[in-house]
Design a protein around this motif. Structure first.
Motif, mmCIF file in Angstrom:
data_model
loop_
_atom_site.group_PDB
_atom_site.id
_atom_site.type_symbol
_atom_site.label_atom_id
_atom_site.label_comp_id
_atom_site.label_asym_id
_atom_site.label_seq_id
_atom_site.Cartn_x
_atom_site.Cartn_y
_atom_site.Cartn_z
ATOM 1 N N VAL A 54 71.056 26.334 66.370
ATOM 2 C CA VAL A 54 71.420 25.772 65.071
ATOM 3 C C VAL A 54 70.293 24.901 64.520
ATOM 4 N N SER A 55 69.616 24.164 65.392
ATOM 5 C CA SER A 55 68.529 23.303 64.942
ATOM 6 C C SER A 55 67.378 24.120 64.366
ATOM 7 N N VAL A 56 66.892 25.068 65.142
ATOM 8 C CA VAL A 56 65.692 25.813 64.744
ATOM 9 C C VAL A 56 66.009 26.883 63.702
ATOM 10 N N ALA A 57 66.942 27.776 64.052
ATOM 11 C CA ALA A 57 67.249 28.887 63.149
ATOM 12 C C ALA A 57 68.115 28.442 61.974
ATOM 13 N N GLY A 58 69.055 27.521 62.236
ATOM 14 C CA GLY A 58 69.916 27.053 61.157
ATOM 15 C C GLY A 58 69.200 26.103 60.222
ATOM 16 N N GLY A 59 68.673 25.007 60.769
ATOM 17 C CA GLY A 59 67.949 24.065 59.935
ATOM 18 C C GLY A 59 66.731 24.688 59.285
ATOM 19 N N GLY A 60 65.984 25.473 60.061
ATOM 20 C CA GLY A 60 64.817 26.151 59.497
ATOM 21 C C GLY A 60 65.207 27.145 58.422
ATOM 22 N N GLY A 61 66.322 27.861 58.636
ATOM 23 C CA GLY A 61 66.783 28.821 57.641
ATOM 24 C C GLY A 61 67.169 28.157 56.333
ATOM 25 N N ILE A 62 67.797 26.987 56.415
ATOM 26 C CA ILE A 62 68.171 26.256 55.199
ATOM 27 C C ILE A 62 66.924 25.787 54.458
ATOM 28 N N LEU A 63 65.914 25.333 55.190
ATOM 29 C CA LEU A 63 64.665 24.916 54.546
ATOM 30 C C LEU A 63 63.993 26.092 53.841
ATOM 31 N N VAL A 64 63.980 27.237 54.491
ATOM 32 C CA VAL A 64 63.390 28.433 53.876
ATOM 33 C C VAL A 64 64.189 28.849 52.651
ATOM 34 N N ALA A 65 65.526 28.804 52.762
ATOM 35 C CA ALA A 65 66.368 29.176 51.622
ATOM 36 C C ALA A 65 66.099 28.261 50.436
ATOM 37 N N GLY A 66 65.911 26.968 50.691
ATOM 38 C CA GLY A 66 65.593 26.044 49.610
ATOM 39 C C GLY A 66 64.271 26.352 48.949
ATOM 40 N N ALA A 67 63.265 26.697 49.759
ATOM 41 C CA ALA A 67 61.959 27.033 49.206
ATOM 42 C C ALA A 67 62.033 28.297 48.350
ATOM 43 N N VAL A 68 62.760 29.305 48.836
ATOM 44 C CA VAL A 68 62.905 30.553 48.078
ATOM 45 C C VAL A 68 63.650 30.304 46.771
ATOM 46 N N ALA A 69 64.720 29.521 46.840
ATOM 47 C CA ALA A 69 65.495 29.221 45.631
ATOM 48 C C ALA A 69 64.652 28.470 44.603
ATOM 49 N N ARG A 70 63.804 27.560 45.081
ATOM 50 C CA ARG A 70 62.949 26.811 44.160
ATOM 51 C C ARG A 70 61.916 27.716 43.504
ATOM 52 N N LEU A 71 61.356 28.646 44.248
ATOM 53 C CA LEU A 71 60.398 29.602 43.676
ATOM 54 C C LEU A 71 61.058 30.446 42.593
ATOM 55 N N ARG A 72 62.301 30.831 42.820
ATOM 56 C CA ARG A 72 62.996 31.637 41.825
ATOM 57 C C ARG A 72 63.336 30.820 40.586
ATOM 58 N N GLN A 73 63.624 29.545 40.785
ATOM 59 C CA GLN A 73 63.840 28.683 39.625
ATOM 60 C C GLN A 73 62.590 28.603 38.771
ATOM 61 N N ARG A 74 61.451 28.433 39.422
ATOM 62 C CA ARG A 74 60.191 28.353 38.664
ATOM 63 C C ARG A 74 59.910 29.672 37.967
ATOM 64 N N HIS A 75 60.228 30.789 38.606
ATOM 65 C CA HIS A 75 59.995 32.088 37.992
ATOM 66 C C HIS A 75 60.862 32.266 36.754
ATOM 67 N N ARG A 76 62.125 31.817 36.824
ATOM 68 C CA ARG A 76 63.006 31.920 35.666
ATOM 69 C C ARG A 76 62.553 31.017 34.535
ATOM 70 N N SER A 77 61.900 29.914 34.885
ATOM 71 C CA SER A 77 61.437 28.988 33.842
ATOM 72 C C SER A 77 60.199 29.495 33.139
#
Length: 212
Positions: free
Chosen positions: A189-212
């Protein structure tokens, strides 16, 4: 005298681009930074469950001599901080939103609150009859499983593929960690879960910038 900004668009293409620009600006203003919604939770899981693994490792081993109370306290403090950050970011962005979207958000928040309280109330009555390591696994696996399910529900409500996929990811790794057993679950949960959430946030932010 008429200002340039007040003049109508010269052609249909210009008008369409103007509409797109205004729509993107509105979405950017009403949508919070995805990093504020994801990264605090990712850090909480990465650090909090990481401390659990270091203190309560598989087979009763202790990798780092930490006070028994420290991992759980750190996890709760980090989770509370993440909830505050998300609440403030959401309130600033969605405070002007009304109608069905606002109602969905309120009901979804109630599902998180009442679901968590009801699950933890039941766990509190059962876990006291289990060995310490099994009780810890029961608490963490149930909490992570609830999180994965509610993420998938949120993705279905708002048709958000990224949120739904994150819920699937969390649910799958929770099953893997639960079968691996106490100690290993915290590491997964620490590595795959926490790391996965961090990656998901980065991907979501990139898509926000792309939409803008």
């Amino acid at each position: 005298m008429e200002q340039d900004d007040d003049r109508p668009p010269a052609d249909a293409a210009t008008a369409l681009q103007l509409i797109r620009d205004q729509r993107a600006a509105t979405v950017s203003r009403l949508e919070p930074d995805a990093r504020l919604l994801y990264w605090p939770w990712g850090v909480a899981w990465l650090v909090g469950f990481g401390l659990f693994f270091l203190r309560f490792s598989p087979d009763g081993r202790v990798l780092v001599r930490l006070p028994d109370w420290l991992p759980l306290t750190a996890l709760f403090v980090l989770l509370a901080a993440a909830a505050v950050v998300q609440a403030v970011a959401g309130a600033r962005a969605y405070g002007q939103v009304t109608g069905d979207s606002a109602r969905r958000g309120r009901w979804y928040g109630c599902a998180w609150a009442l679901g968590s309280v009801s699950v933890y109330a039941g766990l509190g009555r059962v876990s006291e009859h289990l060995p310490h390591d099994q009780a810890g696994l029961l608490w963490s696996a149930t909490a992570v499983g609830l999180t994965g399910a509610l993420h998938m529900a949120g993705g279905a409500i708002w048709l958000d593929r990224d949120l739904f996929r994150l819920g699937v990811w969390i649910s799958v790794l929770n099953v893997v960690g639960a079968f691996a057993g106490p100690g290993w679950h915290a590491l997964v949960v620490s590595v795959a879960g926490g790391g996965g959430i961090l990656v998901a946030g980065a991907v979501a932010r990139l898509r926000q910038r792309h939409r803008s």
